[in-house]
Design a protein around this motif. Structure first.
Motif, mmCIF file in Angstrom:
data_model
loop_
_atom_site.group_PDB
_atom_site.id
_atom_site.type_symbol
_atom_site.label_atom_id
_atom_site.label_comp_id
_atom_site.label_asym_id
_atom_site.label_seq_id
_atom_site.Cartn_x
_atom_site.Cartn_y
_atom_site.Cartn_z
ATOM 1 N N ALA A 182 2.945 -8.023 -3.909
ATOM 2 C CA ALA A 182 2.006 -7.694 -4.978
ATOM 3 C C ALA A 182 2.732 -6.828 -5.997
ATOM 4 C CB ALA A 182 0.797 -6.945 -4.424
ATOM 5 N N ALA A 183 2.215 -6.823 -7.207
ATOM 6 C CA ALA A 183 2.775 -6.000 -8.270
ATOM 7 C C ALA A 183 1.637 -5.583 -9.192
ATOM 8 C CB ALA A 183 3.837 -6.771 -9.044
ATOM 9 N N GLU A 184 1.903 -4.582 -9.991
ATOM 10 C CA GLU A 184 0.921 -4.113 -10.964
ATOM 11 C C GLU A 184 1.345 -4.629 -12.339
ATOM 12 O OE1 GLU A 184 -0.573 0.154 -12.614
ATOM 13 O OE2 GLU A 184 -0.155 -0.040 -10.470
ATOM 14 N N MET A 185 0.418 -5.248 -13.056
ATOM 15 C CA MET A 185 0.732 -5.819 -14.354
ATOM 16 C C MET A 185 -0.127 -5.149 -15.421
ATOM 17 S SD MET A 185 1.023 -9.831 -15.515
ATOM 18 C CE MET A 185 -0.375 -10.293 -14.558
ATOM 19 N N THR A 186 0.521 -4.722 -16.503
ATOM 20 C CA THR A 186 -0.168 -4.099 -17.622
ATOM 21 C C THR A 186 0.387 -4.661 -18.925
ATOM 22 O OG1 THR A 186 1.419 -2.275 -17.701
ATOM 23 C CG2 THR A 186 -0.573 -1.922 -16.382
ATOM 24 N N ARG A 244 6.292 -2.434 -9.541
ATOM 25 C CA ARG A 244 5.960 -2.325 -8.118
ATOM 26 C C ARG A 244 4.682 -1.515 -7.983
ATOM 27 N NH1 ARG A 244 11.326 0.303 -6.105
ATOM 28 N NH2 ARG A 244 11.152 1.004 -8.214
ATOM 29 N N THR A 245 3.864 -1.862 -7.010
ATOM 30 C CA THR A 245 2.654 -1.082 -6.778
ATOM 31 C C THR A 245 3.045 0.261 -6.186
ATOM 32 O OG1 THR A 245 2.380 -2.122 -4.619
ATOM 33 C CG2 THR A 245 1.164 -3.087 -6.441
ATOM 34 N N ALA A 246 2.279 1.275 -6.515
ATOM 35 C CA ALA A 246 2.551 2.609 -5.991
ATOM 36 C C ALA A 246 2.208 2.647 -4.509
ATOM 37 C CB ALA A 246 1.719 3.645 -6.745
ATOM 38 N N ARG A 247 3.138 3.167 -3.723
ATOM 39 C CA ARG A 247 2.886 3.306 -2.295
ATOM 40 C C ARG A 247 2.058 4.566 -2.059
ATOM 41 N NH1 ARG A 247 8.136 3.022 1.157
ATOM 42 N NH2 ARG A 247 6.541 3.185 2.730
ATOM 43 N N PRO A 248 1.148 4.510 -1.094
ATOM 44 C CA PRO A 248 0.378 5.721 -0.783
ATOM 45 C C PRO A 248 1.309 6.848 -0.333
ATOM 46 C CG PRO A 248 -0.518 3.803 0.368
ATOM 47 C CD PRO A 248 0.764 3.378 -0.278
ATOM 48 N N ALA A 249 0.903 8.073 -0.613
ATOM 49 C CA ALA A 249 1.695 9.227 -0.188
ATOM 50 C C ALA A 249 1.908 9.192 1.318
ATOM 51 C CB ALA A 249 0.985 10.518 -0.584
ATOM 52 N N ARG A 250 3.111 9.467 1.733
ATOM 53 C CA ARG A 250 3.519 9.516 3.141
ATOM 54 C C ARG A 250 3.447 8.160 3.847
ATOM 55 N NH1 ARG A 250 0.415 14.078 2.238
ATOM 56 N NH2 ARG A 250 1.583 16.002 2.202
ATOM 57 N N ALA A 251 3.433 7.078 3.084
ATOM 58 C CA ALA A 251 3.411 5.749 3.702
ATOM 59 C C ALA A 251 4.694 5.551 4.501
ATOM 60 C CB ALA A 251 3.293 4.670 2.631
ATOM 61 N N GLY A 252 4.552 5.135 5.739
ATOM 62 C CA GLY A 252 5.700 4.871 6.590
ATOM 63 C C GLY A 252 6.236 6.070 7.344
ATOM 64 N N TRP A 253 5.678 7.251 7.085
ATOM 65 C CA TRP A 253 6.180 8.444 7.756
ATOM 66 C C TRP A 253 5.958 8.396 9.261
ATOM 67 C CZ3 TRP A 253 5.572 13.733 4.889
ATOM 68 C CH2 TRP A 253 6.208 13.667 3.652
ATOM 69 N N ALA A 254 4.799 7.935 9.709
ATOM 70 C CA ALA A 254 4.503 7.906 11.143
ATOM 71 C C ALA A 254 5.488 6.999 11.865
ATOM 72 C CB ALA A 254 3.066 7.441 11.374
ATOM 73 N N GLU A 255 5.754 5.831 11.300
ATOM 74 C CA GLU A 255 6.685 4.894 11.922
ATOM 75 C C GLU A 255 8.104 5.477 11.953
ATOM 76 O OE1 GLU A 255 4.638 4.125 9.387
ATOM 77 O OE2 GLU A 255 3.189 2.791 10.355
ATOM 78 N N ALA A 256 8.492 6.128 10.864
ATOM 79 C CA ALA A 256 9.822 6.730 10.809
ATOM 80 C C ALA A 256 9.953 7.859 11.832
ATOM 81 C CB ALA A 256 10.107 7.259 9.403
#
Length: 84
Positions: free
Chosen positions: A31-35, A45-57
């Protein structure tokens, strides 16, 4: 780079070359953001939520033993006098 705008149902579409997407950091995105900015269509690129992927890391780090204390356990001189 010039591209062809093609009919796509009731809309129009453009095929984006893979090297161009990779150069923009969109190679693996679904997905992408178009303006529209100053008369130009901008794809981001779409903005990733804050702390995305931290738990897995953190879990991967712990599985490899990388979460050990660097300095070990230590206390301060006055800690024995503290009442909890």
């Amino acid at each position: 780079m010039q591209v062809t705008i093609r009919p796509f149902g009731n809309s129009k579409g453009v095929v984006l070359p893979k090297p161009l997407l990779a150069q923009a950091g969109l190679g693996d995105e679904e997905a992408a953001e178009m303006t529209v900015e100053e008369g130009a269509i901008v794809l981001r690129r779409t903005a990733r939520p804050a702390r995305a992927g931290w738990a897995e890391a953190a879990m991967a780090l712990a599985a490899n033993g990388g979460d050990e204390l660097v300095m070990g356990e230590f206390s301060n001189e006055a800690d024995a006098e503290l009442a909890w």
